[in-house]
Design an enzyme around this catalytic site. Sequence first.
Site, short mmCIF file in Angstrom:
data_model
loop_
_atom_site.label_atom_id
_atom_site.label_comp_id
_atom_site.label_asym_id
_atom_site.label_seq_id
_atom_site.Cartn_x
_atom_site.Cartn_y
_atom_site.Cartn_z
N CYS A 175 -28.30 -2.59 8.14
CA CYS A 175 -27.42 -2.86 8.22
C CYS A 175 -26.82 -4.54 7.96
CB CYS A 175 -27.24 -2.09 9.27
SG CYS A 175 -27.62 -0.41 8.88
N HIS A 200 -18.60 -5.67 13.43
CA HIS A 200 -20.06 -4.13 12.75
C HIS A 200 -19.33 -3.12 12.91
CE1 HIS A 200 -23.22 -3.60 11.31
NE2 HIS A 200 -24.26 -2.42 12.18
N GLU A 243 -20.94 -4.64 20.83
CA GLU A 243 -20.39 -5.88 20.06
C GLU A 243 -19.03 -5.90 20.87
OE1 GLU A 243 -19.20 -4.51 16.51
OE2 GLU A 243 -19.34 -6.98 15.53
N LYS A 273 -14.83 -0.26 8.77
CA LYS A 273 -15.61 1.24 8.63
C LYS A 273 -15.27 2.42 8.33
CE LYS A 273 -20.58 -0.61 9.22
NZ LYS A 273 -20.41 -2.29 9.78
N HIS A 305 -19.92 3.40 6.51
CA HIS A 305 -20.88 2.48 6.52
C HIS A 305 -21.76 2.48 5.36
CE1 HIS A 305 -23.86 0.44 8.20
NE2 HIS A 305 -24.47 0.75 9.36
N PHE A 353 -30.02 -2.30 12.42
CA PHE A 353 -31.83 -1.11 13.33
C PHE A 353 -32.80 -3.00 13.28
CE2 PHE A 353 -29.89 3.30 12.47
CZ PHE A 353 -29.44 3.45 13.47
#
Lengths: 402, 86
Positions: A163, A294, A305, A326, A331, A390
């Site tokens: 990502c 994010h 975050e 998002k 996403h 990830f």
Amino acid sequence: MSRRVVVTGLGAVSSLGLNTLEFWNGLAGGKCGIVRRTLGPGDGLTITASIAPADAFDAYAETLGRDMARADRFSRLAVAAAEEALKDSGIEITPELGGRGAAIIGTGIGGAGSQDEAYHAMLTKGRRPHPLTILRIIPNAPASHLSIRFGLRGPAFAVSSACASGAHAIGVCADIIRSGAADFGLAGASEAVLSYGPLEAWKAMHIMSDDLCRPFSKSRKGLVIGEGAGVLMLEDYDRARKRGAAIYAELVGFGMNADGKDMINPAVDGAAGAMRAAIEGLRLDAASLYVNAHGTGTLMNDPTETKAIREVFGADADRLLVSSTKSMHGHLLGAAGGVEAVAAILALKHGIVPPTINYDEKDPDCDLDYCPNEARPRRLEFALSNSFAFGGLNAVLAFRRL
Amino acid sequence: MADTEQTLLEIIKAHAVGLTGELTRETPIANLGIDSFAVVEIIYEVEEKLGVEVPFNANQNPFGEMKTVGDLLDALAKLMAQKSPA
């Protein structure tokens, strides 16, 4: 004095629309690009942020010519976004100039749809894969298509960091221009995993929402996977100025690091370190800073975050605006950093912070101003785009309005 | 047999980016604008649609002594004839 890198063109394809204008209108209007779709056998509905109607992009892709008709969807999306960014920049790529142009396009997975289709037909119907299968699925396919289509013969390759792929691709391309190895480049990312096999694999992780994406809201149910591509034209500042180009923003910072801890769970210090590296040396006032988070809408990301932003900005964290777009475009995995860079840059340009939609319940662990549900006018000077992947790979881009 | 010919002609036509005008038996293969990879795709489609196996290795000259589209049609007819009845 090292070279400065600016953005002179934008391209975006997503569930919010087939071009940057539709994308921005969607963001500023708080439009939700999330739909219900059936992707596999049976009547199992999947929630995705798909380009809708499903054939809208296919009709457009047909106008992109024979090479694209034979390519995977993630290459078509990249070419569509890149074509828009190139046109927007006004750069005419002559054979001589082509040697100075880069094409760096990230992807999390690659040609997932073609792989799914080929192996499904092989395993269930005994059909052989099409001879183009490999060329469709290799992650560098979009970078190669851009190079061939536009005559870009400088540095060209794919970047893959789940990502964070898009943000890494943009940051690395800027570094390449700074190094002098290229004078301009198309940089961004593309992803098209809305196919039965990949979606089932995502569902197996139990982190997918069954209705909407609600980043930073206590009512969050997880992420919603989208598709699309976001591409920037990056250019040496002196070159852009010399040719009188319209400049959207300067890429003033790029922070990247790795948590070095866990494949799934993100770490506060990694995210904070990447943000710190991106803003190092910048004299910024938090009141004129927008952080495109994010913000996946998962329990793993949102509180982490938030803590990272607090750690970096201290008391100033309450003066800056954060949002997760998002909530609207879903996403886009590898392409998230691409379209979200476009969102951050347009927020700077228009002086409007796009909202975090579907925000309906305060979470004590997420206590920043997430610009809930409605866009907000704000005089902005800087924008950050956060991408945390990830595997603990972090990339943060910092843009300044010029 | 006519159907087989028609199928091959249609497949070739779809890949013949260099073709101007009609596609006939007399059309030289060299005028079709078929690159080495298009050959692989054509063979794949022939095998899928006609259920015949085309002996081919992409490291060899794909056309051998064949010069025209007619030669290709004849080669295919030969393959179809060799194909054991289902």
